[in-house]
Write an enzyme that holds these catalytic residues in place. Structure first.
Site, short mmCIF file in Angstrom:
data_model
loop_
_atom_site.label_atom_id
_atom_site.label_comp_id
_atom_site.label_asym_id
_atom_site.label_seq_id
_atom_site.Cartn_x
_atom_site.Cartn_y
_atom_site.Cartn_z
CE1 TYR A 33 1.19 -0.27 4.37
CE2 TYR A 33 0.14 1.88 4.37
CZ TYR A 33 0.97 0.96 4.97
OH TYR A 33 1.58 1.26 6.16
NE ARG A 52 6.95 4.03 0.37
CZ ARG A 52 6.66 4.85 1.37
NH1 ARG A 52 7.61 5.19 2.22
NH2 ARG A 52 5.45 5.33 1.53
NE ARG A 100 -5.72 -19.58 4.44
CZ ARG A 100 -4.85 -20.43 4.99
NH1 ARG A 100 -4.89 -21.71 4.68
NH2 ARG A 100 -3.94 -19.99 5.84
CG HIS A 102 0.49 -21.03 2.85
ND1 HIS A 102 -0.59 -21.83 3.15
CD2 HIS A 102 0.82 -20.38 3.99
CE1 HIS A 102 -0.89 -21.67 4.43
NE2 HIS A 102 -0.06 -20.80 4.96
CE LYS A 149 3.34 3.12 3.20
NZ LYS A 149 3.49 3.05 4.66
CD GLU A 182 10.06 1.86 10.28
OE1 GLU A 182 9.90 2.79 9.49
OE2 GLU A 182 9.99 0.65 9.94
N1 PDD Z 1 2.93 4.95 7.26
N2 PDD Z 1 7.59 3.83 8.78
C1 PDD Z 1 6.47 3.09 8.79
C2 PDD Z 1 6.47 1.79 9.49
C3 PDD Z 1 5.31 3.57 8.13
O1 PDD Z 1 4.20 2.82 8.13
C4 PDD Z 1 5.35 4.84 7.49
C5 PDD Z 1 4.15 5.38 6.76
C6 PDD Z 1 6.54 5.58 7.52
C7 PDD Z 1 6.66 6.92 6.85
O2 PDD Z 1 6.63 6.82 5.46
P1 PDD Z 1 6.08 8.00 4.53
O3 PDD Z 1 6.87 9.21 4.89
O4 PDD Z 1 6.35 7.54 3.16
O5 PDD Z 1 4.63 8.18 4.84
C8 PDD Z 1 7.64 5.03 8.16
C9 PDD Z 1 1.70 5.30 6.58
C10 PDD Z 1 1.49 6.78 6.51
C11 PDD Z 1 0.55 4.54 7.21
O6 PDD Z 1 0.74 3.35 7.43
O7 PDD Z 1 -0.50 5.11 7.47
#
Ligand code: PDD
Length: 287
Positions: A33, A52, A100, A102, A149, A182
């Site tokens: 996402y 990304r 379903r 894997h 992501k 983070e």
């Molecule tokens: N989250 N680290 C994590 C684990 C994140 O989920 C996000 C973003 C960031 C920051 O990334 P960016 O600057 O590209 O938004 C760092 C989004 C906003 C969310 O899950 O809602």
């Protein structure tokens, strides 16, 4: 005004939009996402977000659901149809619907694409930024590929819930060596006593935030030095400032870590300046 969601080629009333129960996103969190900020009628940093997305899809061998330029059209259309001037646009791509199993289904299985948009209140965000937020620290318990992501966010949701229960707004994942990775949905930064920005390198172990990249551009413009290195919770507690970045928060000052105040407990001037200059530096695509 009813909200509109895009689902696999159709613009549907949000309340009735849905996907199949055997979607691999639902079954296996087999999807990725992006969340982009919408500010003053512009989608911010679209190129970096779609770059990304491309990387996330490639890492998981999921094909693009439609051409990149067509996705841009859909994102703008969803923002327009929902009359969002300030808010967020969310997009999710999964490997699609299959019985379903894997093992991945055939590569030509149509991917599932959902795009939604929602309004946010810039005045409320500004108020939060004036006050600053509190973070807690939690042990890192996520898988190694957090650079992708994916929608597999249960540890992140659990950490955020823990933060909420502690009266904080974000949780920082911390490695056994005491270094900060983070936040649950944001990148983590500190400002050293001599005014340099420090944030963890994004080669592995964290998500390479789009806002993180643009904040580096902002810092360059403002003549603020950036150091990409790990920092400990201890160093953060003694820092001049701390802040977080994400599309959902832009630059948000952190004033408290695990119940101890950072500096004088008020947002620092560097974070405030970075936040103020962000809109001008970020890439803007008219919605
Ligand atoms: N989250 N680290 C994590 C684990 C994140 O989920 C996000 C973003 C960031 C920051 O990334 P960016 O600057 O590209 O938004 C760092 C989004 C906003 C969310 O899950 O809602």
């Amino acid at each position: 005004m009813p909200r509109i969601a895009y689902v696999n080629g159709r613009y549907l009333p949000h309340a009735h939009a849905g996907i199949h129960i055997e979607d691999r996103g639902y079954q296996f969190a087999d999807g990725v996402y992006e969340v982009c900020e919408v500010a003053r009628g512009h989608i911010m940093d679209m190129t970096r977000h779609l770059d990304r997305l491309d990387r996330s899809l490639r890492e998981l061998a999921i094909g693009w659901p439609l051409h990149r330029s067509a996705l841009q059209v859909v994102m703008r259309e969803v923002v327009r149809r929902n009359h969002v001037r300030n808010g967020l646009v969310y997009l999710q791509v999964t490997r699609g619907v299959a019985p379903r199993d894997h093992v991945y289904p055939a590569a030509d299985t149509p991917r599932t694409l959902v795009v939604t948009a929602k309004k946010t209140d810039p005045a409320a965000a500004a108020k939060r930024a004036e006050k600053g937020i509190k973070v807690i620290t939690v042990p890192e318990n996520r898988w190694e590929r957090v650079d992708i992501k994916t929608v597999g966010l249960l540890p992140n949701a659990m950490a955020k819930q823990k933060a909420k229960e502690a009266g904080a707004q974000e949780a920082w994942f911390v490695d056994p060596d005491g270094t900060v990775k983070e936040g649950a949905s944001t990148n983590a930064w500190i400002v050293t006593q001599d005014g340099r920005l420090v944030t963890r390198p994004a080669e592995f172990g964290i998500l390479r935030g789009v806002t993180r990249a643009t904040v580096m551009d902002v810092a360059k413009k403002l003549g603020v030095k950036v150091e990409e290195r790990a920092f400990t919770v201890e160093e953060a507690r003694k820092a001049r400032e701390a802040f977080i970045t994400a599309a959902t928060t832009i630059v948000m000052p952190v004033v408290d870590i695990d119940g101890s105040a950072i500096a004088n407990g008020h947002p620092g001037s560097v974070a405030v300046s970075l936040r103020a200059a962000f809109f001008d530096v970020a890439e803007k695509t008219q919605a």
